[in-house]
Every structure is written in C-alpha cells, then in structure tokens.
Write an enzyme that holds these catalytic residues in place. Structure first.
Site, mmCIF file in Angstrom:
data_model
loop_
_atom_site.group_PDB
_atom_site.id
_atom_site.type_symbol
_atom_site.label_atom_id
_atom_site.label_comp_id
_atom_site.label_asym_id
_atom_site.label_seq_id
_atom_site.Cartn_x
_atom_site.Cartn_y
_atom_site.Cartn_z
ATOM 1 N N TYR A 42 37.595 45.568 86.216
ATOM 2 C CA TYR A 42 36.685 44.627 86.868
ATOM 3 C C TYR A 42 36.732 44.690 88.391
ATOM 4 O O TYR A 42 35.838 44.132 89.057
ATOM 5 C CB TYR A 42 36.955 43.211 86.353
ATOM 6 C CG TYR A 42 36.617 43.111 84.883
ATOM 7 C CD1 TYR A 42 35.305 43.207 84.456
ATOM 8 C CD2 TYR A 42 37.614 43.000 83.919
ATOM 9 C CE1 TYR A 42 34.974 43.171 83.112
ATOM 10 C CE2 TYR A 42 37.302 42.952 82.564
ATOM 11 C CZ TYR A 42 35.976 43.038 82.173
ATOM 12 O OH TYR A 42 35.657 43.007 80.840
ATOM 13 N N GLU A 80 33.473 29.619 82.342
ATOM 14 C CA GLU A 80 34.403 30.711 82.628
ATOM 15 C C GLU A 80 35.823 30.171 82.773
ATOM 16 O O GLU A 80 36.772 30.736 82.223
ATOM 17 C CB GLU A 80 33.988 31.466 83.903
ATOM 18 C CG GLU A 80 32.756 32.335 83.750
ATOM 19 C CD GLU A 80 32.974 33.523 82.840
ATOM 20 O OE1 GLU A 80 34.139 33.962 82.674
ATOM 21 O OE2 GLU A 80 31.987 34.022 82.280
ATOM 22 N N ASP A 119 37.003 37.492 73.791
ATOM 23 C CA ASP A 119 36.046 38.158 74.676
ATOM 24 C C ASP A 119 35.170 39.121 73.888
ATOM 25 O O ASP A 119 33.974 39.267 74.176
ATOM 26 C CB ASP A 119 36.798 38.893 75.780
ATOM 27 C CG ASP A 119 35.907 39.215 76.968
ATOM 28 O OD1 ASP A 119 35.062 38.368 77.334
ATOM 29 O OD2 ASP A 119 36.061 40.302 77.553
ATOM 30 N N TYR A 121 34.010 37.729 87.363
ATOM 31 C CA TYR A 121 34.940 38.784 86.931
ATOM 32 C C TYR A 121 35.158 39.801 88.049
ATOM 33 O O TYR A 121 36.283 40.280 88.252
ATOM 34 C CB TYR A 121 34.408 39.469 85.669
ATOM 35 C CG TYR A 121 34.924 38.854 84.402
ATOM 36 C CD1 TYR A 121 35.747 39.569 83.538
ATOM 37 C CD2 TYR A 121 34.599 37.540 84.050
ATOM 38 C CE1 TYR A 121 36.238 39.011 82.370
ATOM 39 C CE2 TYR A 121 35.074 36.962 82.896
ATOM 40 C CZ TYR A 121 35.901 37.705 82.055
ATOM 41 O OH TYR A 121 36.392 37.129 80.912
ATOM 42 N N CYS A 136 29.336 35.421 84.669
ATOM 43 C CA CYS A 136 30.182 36.346 83.913
ATOM 44 C C CYS A 136 30.326 37.678 84.644
ATOM 45 O O CYS A 136 31.386 38.296 84.629
ATOM 46 C CB CYS A 136 29.607 36.558 82.514
ATOM 47 S SG CYS A 136 30.668 37.573 81.459
#
Length: 230
Positions: free
Chosen positions: A165, A207, A46, A141, A137
């Site tokens: 998140y 993802e 990440d 999340y 993204c």
C-alpha cells in the site's frame, strides 16, 4: 475559486485519520506488537470485503458519465478481485487456510455495515456519491502505507502488507481516483458537495471500525456457531 473537493474531504477526516494512525492495530504493524491472529482475522475479513468493494466499483463504472471513467472503475473492480486476491491468498497459504474456509467465514460487524453502505450508495446514489464512498478505502490505505513505510516492520507478513500500500503503483491508482473525484464534483453546488463529504466521512469511520473489529476479533454473537454447522 473553490478549493478542490479532495482537499475539503481530507480536512473533514483529520480526527478520524489521526485515530487510525494511533490505533493499536496500525501501530502494532511496525513495532511487531500486533497479535498475528488479529492480522489473520483482518486478512480474512478484507478478502470478504473486497468481493463487495469490487461490486460497488462495477456499479460506479456503470454510472460513469465518461467512457474513460467507466473503463477505470471496471478495471479497478477486476483488480480488486484478481490482483488483491493474490496478496490475500499468499497469506492464506502461509497460514494453511483454504479458500473454502475463508469465504464461508461470517463478516464481522464493521465489515457488514461498511459493505452494505458501499453497495447501497453505489446502487442508489449518483456517480459522484459512489466515488466519495469508495475513495477512503483507496486513499487511507495509501496514506497509512506511506506512514508505516518509514519505520517498516520486523514481521515479514506485516512488511509485505505495508509495501503493497506504500508502493508507487498503488499510489498512482489512488491519484487517478482523486482526479476523477475532483473533476466529477467541479461544478456541483455546495449542497451536493456536502452530501459527498458525508459519504466520505462515513466510510472513513468504517475504515477505523474495520481495524478495530479486526484487532479485537469481534464477531456477531451466534454467527460463528451457525457457520460451523453448515
């Protein structure tokens, strides 16, 4: 009156998002079954991903037709490199990983494909295409974070990730991008909206693949050996 593009986009990834929630990487965050080496592998990847995600955000900022949108994505690019890096570095310190070791790690296959797609779309496509490719993204999340927050995690590292998140602060960032997406696409013909849906679906698939590669700690053959000899 047409429905908001973001409504159409989310409906378009219903099976993909369902598969994400059912993935053992995601379920393992809350029940504690996710092996920590897989989570460590993910965090390293990440960090590598965010370097290119920030560049794609900067490209979107450069193409923004409104000054406020330019400012927004320029600030988000900075946030990706500075604020989210701080989260990663806290994890790296916990594991005794140096920044040098992290940033010389080869990208896993999904990471390489995902970042290549983002950068190509942001560089060669329109502003709206760049945002459609970037949005999963942000959005996925946030949704995953909120979904997991209700259960929480017995692992403090995983709990910190979930809280980041699921936070209102992150949610406000996501909502700002959703608003840009809807406003930028408001007057587009259906043919152009179809292109945006395709980008959104593609990066949503990436993802899922990102978490799947991380769970299995999947790498390109030979690349790890090459990095060890540098």
């Amino acid at each position: 009156m047409r429905e908001l593009l973001t409504t159409t986009l989310w409906h378009a990834i219903t099976p993909i998002y369902g598969a994400i929630l059912e993935h053992p990487f995601i379920t393992g965050l809350t029940d504690g079954s996710l092996p920590e080496p897989s989570f460590r592998f993910y965090v390293v990847q990440d960090a590598l991903y965010l370097q290119d995600f920030a560049r794609a955000q900067a490209l979107a900022a450069a193409k923004a037709p409104r000054d406020t949108w330019c400012e927004l994505f320029a600030e988000h690019a900075k946030t990706s490199l500075v604020v989210e890096r701080a989260l990663h570095e806290a994890f790296f310190q916990h594991w005794g990983l140096s920044s040098e070791a992290v940033y010389r790690t080869p990208k896993m296959p999904a990471n390489q494909a995902y970042t290549n797609y983002l950068l190509a779309t942001a560089a060669l496509g329109t502003f709206e295409e760049a945002i459609a490719a970037l949005l999963p993204c942000y959005w996925i999340y946030w949704e995953v974070g909120k979904h997991l927050e209700a259960t929480g995690s017995p692992n403090p590292l995983y709990q910190r990730w979930i809280e980041t998140y699921a936070s209102e602060e992150f949610g406000s960032i996501v909502q700002a991008v959703q608003t840009v997406m809807d406003e930028a696409a408001a007057d587009l013909p259906e043919s152009r909206r179809t292109v945006l849906i395709r980008h959104f679906r593609q990066t949503s698939i990436y993802e899922w693949q990102f978490w799947d590669d991380a769970y299995h700690r999947r790498t390109f053959p030979w690349l790890e050996q090459e990095s060890e000899h540098r």
